[in-house]
Design an enzyme around this catalytic site. Structure first.
Site, short mmCIF file in Angstrom:
data_model
loop_
_atom_site.label_atom_id
_atom_site.label_comp_id
_atom_site.label_asym_id
_atom_site.label_seq_id
_atom_site.Cartn_x
_atom_site.Cartn_y
_atom_site.Cartn_z
CG ASP A 137 -2.05 0.89 1.28
OD1 ASP A 137 -2.86 0.88 0.39
OD2 ASP A 137 -2.02 1.76 2.19
CG ASP B 226 -8.37 3.18 -3.30
OD1 ASP B 226 -9.01 2.98 -1.95
OD2 ASP B 226 -7.07 2.81 -3.23
C1 GLC Z 1 -4.36 3.04 -0.40
C2 GLC Z 1 -5.42 2.22 -0.33
C3 GLC Z 1 -6.85 3.01 0.12
C4 GLC Z 1 -6.31 3.51 1.34
C5 GLC Z 1 -4.94 4.25 1.34
C6 GLC Z 1 -4.45 4.38 2.85
O1 GLC Z 1 -4.47 4.08 -1.44
O2 GLC Z 1 -5.52 1.52 -1.67
O3 GLC Z 1 -7.80 2.24 0.00
O4 GLC Z 1 -7.26 4.41 1.75
O5 GLC Z 1 -4.04 3.57 0.74
O6 GLC Z 1 -4.04 3.17 3.52
#
Ligand code: GLC
Ligand code: CA
Length: 540
Positions: free
Chosen positions: A196, A319
């Protein structure tokens, strides 16, 4: 050629995939039940979004324990069974490592809040400046990026929600803890990892400036060495790894993925999913700029190839709003446009990712009121838009196109109640199209989007030119038609995709003569006038 280049990855958003026990929440046993569906689709690897203990402020991207299973999703035994069963069907699991930050419920952060200096150094605590935050940075979900802790008289950094404090990767102990997480799951038989927001882990030496906090942290000064160390010390270089890179650059993505740098198999970037952001603002609507879309793909595809990098190619994830609602057509050309979008991505150079339901042509949610939204980002921005002077109606119109919840509605399995996702009450609602838009109906229809995706996955196995060929974008004389050619060992695959709802004139340098390898409707191949949302690929 290493294996990840010819594979296709399927992404599961656990909470919305399949609920095995009627509590309205998707779970690990639900995934187990649906493994045969994924096997039949032909995918090689399955990325599962975080199912670890979490207070769920950001739906599991706020992890409070990296080596356990959230009871909401199942048990460690369920998890082990899932790994073994996927393996037996020839599919590998990729787990989602949220290493830029933890949850504020994580034991490390709890100890930090108690003032334990060892654990305070796991995070980024700073003194304020004249009683104010160290900088005026804004976090991703719209709040200030520093949170004040009165008992410590210090501020901590969070690039996302305040419940997601950023980890201090400069601290070798933190890096060691995270390596142990990788080792734990690797020993359980996981075959790969998704990381991530990995390019945000290395923070600047000095905190200054204002605006989006991301901008100051992306591709930071030590990011490459941190990744290299993590990969080397956990022995995952030969596993499939993908980094999510926020606002990154091409040069950095070459470095992240070129085998000579010993970092990752591939990475995601998001530039192509911002071509409908007005002035770069996600919350300001605009028609997609297709010329920009083409230019971005041209640059990234050709340069990554030239410099030996490798991309994860995709339209959808948890997302993003649904691509057919965004660059396609939910109406008369629903099927055709969904197939066109699939064709475009699957024949590119890179590893394609299919996000759950994309293979069915799932659409945005069409929620009518703010009560239907669940995501912290959507709810925050609803209020921000109202504060900026939008009416409720206007704010809802923006959310209807931009909210992440659009991609998080339950997977549509059948035409039945809740689309067969749950026998209970789903944690989030779903659009009114399950009667025709569901896996069961598409299985029965040989002309469905599902069958078409299955074919796209199979083509990658049958034709090495798709996985291994070089790529060059073609001038089409028309900003709404994107075309590229793949070449390998004297063979050529020409791909043409129309992003227009009208017939469009095509002007290519030459009209390839060959067999249509793919067409999204019978007779789609036409080198002069391209029908609405037509897609075809011809192999010479
Ligand atoms: C990434 C994930 C998202 C999350 C963010 C913070 O972008 O895909 O869903 O909110 O990281 O962890
Ligand atoms: Ca459940």
């Amino acid at each position: 050629m290493s294996n990840f280049q010819s594979s296709v990855v399927y992404q599961i958003y656990v909470k919305s995939f399949y609920d095995s026990n009627g509590d309205g929440i998707g779970d690990l046993n639900g995934i187990r039940e649906k493994l045969p569906y994924l096997r039949k689709l032909g995918v090689d690897d399955i990325w599962i979004t975080p199912f670890f203990p979490s207070p769920m402020h950001d739906n599991g991207y706020d992890v409070s324990d990296y080596t356990a299973v959230n009871p909401m999703f199942g048990t460690m035994e369920d998890c082990e069974a899932l790994i073994a069963e996927a393996d037996a069907l020839g599919m590998g699991l990729m787990f989602d490592m949220v290493f830029n930050h933890t949850s504020w419920d994580h034991a490390w952060f709890r100890k930090a809040l108690e003032g334990d200096p060892e654990y305070m150094d796991y995070y980024i605590f700073r003194d304020g400046v004249d009683g104010r935050a160290p900088t005026d940075w804004i976090a991703s979900f719209g709040d200030p990026a520093w949170e004040y802790v009165p008992s410590l008289n210090k501020w901590y950094l969070h690039l996302f929600d305040k419940s997601q404090p950023d980890l201090n990767w400069e601290n070798p102990k933190v890096r060691e803890e995270l390596k142990n997480v990788i080792r734990f799951w690797k020993a359980k038989g996981v075959r790969g990892f998704r990381f991530d927001v990995l390019n945000l882990i290395s923070k600047p030496e000095r905190f200054e400036g204002e605006g989006a906090g991301h901008r100051y942290c992306k591709d930071g000064r030590h990011v490459h060495e941190f990744i290299r160390e993590l990969v080397a010390d956990t022995g995952i270089e030969t596993m499939v790894t993908v980094g999510e890179m926020a606002s990154t650059t091409l040069d950095n993505c070459v470095r992240y993925t070129n085998p000579q740098s010993h970092e990752l198999s591939m990475c995601f970037n998001f530039h192509h999913l911002k071509v409908d952001y007005k002035d770069g603002d996600k919350w300001a609507l605009m028609e997609p700029d297709l010329v920009k879309l083409r230019d971005l793909f041209r640059e990234w595809q050709e340069e990554m190839a030239r410099q030996g990098g490798w991309s994860a190619v995709f339209w959808c994830n948890h997302d993003q709003p649904r691509i057919v609602s965004r660059f396609g057509d939910e109406g008369a050309y629903w099927k055709r446009s969904a197939k066109m979008l699939g064709t475009f991505v699957h024949l590119l150079r890179g590893t394609p990712y299919i996000y759950q339901g994309e293979e069915l042509g799932m659409t945005n949610a069409h929620f009518q009121s703010i009560e239907e939204y669940r995501d912290v980002e959507a709810i925050n921005y609803y209020h921000i838009l109202l504060d900026r002077g939008a009416t409720e109606e206007q704010a809802l119109a923006v959310l209807a196109q931009r909210a992440r919840d659009n991609g998080r509605t339950p997977m549509q399995w059948t035409a039945g109640d809740n689309a067969g996702f749950t026998t209970g009450t789903p944690w989030i609602g779903l659009p009114e199209n399950r009667a025709f838009l569901n896996a069961e109906a598409e299985e029965a229809d040989p002309d469905s989007i599902l069958h078409y995706y299955r074919n796209l996955v199979q083509l990658r196995k049958d034709h090495p030119i798709i996985a291994r060929g070089d790529i060059r974008f073609l001038d089409t004389g028309n900003g709404k038609i994107l075309a590229y050619e793949r070449t390998l060992e004297g063979r050529k695959l020409t791909v043409v995709c129309s992003f227009s709802g009208q017939p469009e004139a095509l002007r290519l340098e030459s009209s390839p003569a060959g067999e249509a390898l793919v067409e999204n409707f019978p007779g789609a191949v036409n080198w002069e006038t391209v029908e609405p949302y037509a897609a075809f690929a011809v192999l010479e």
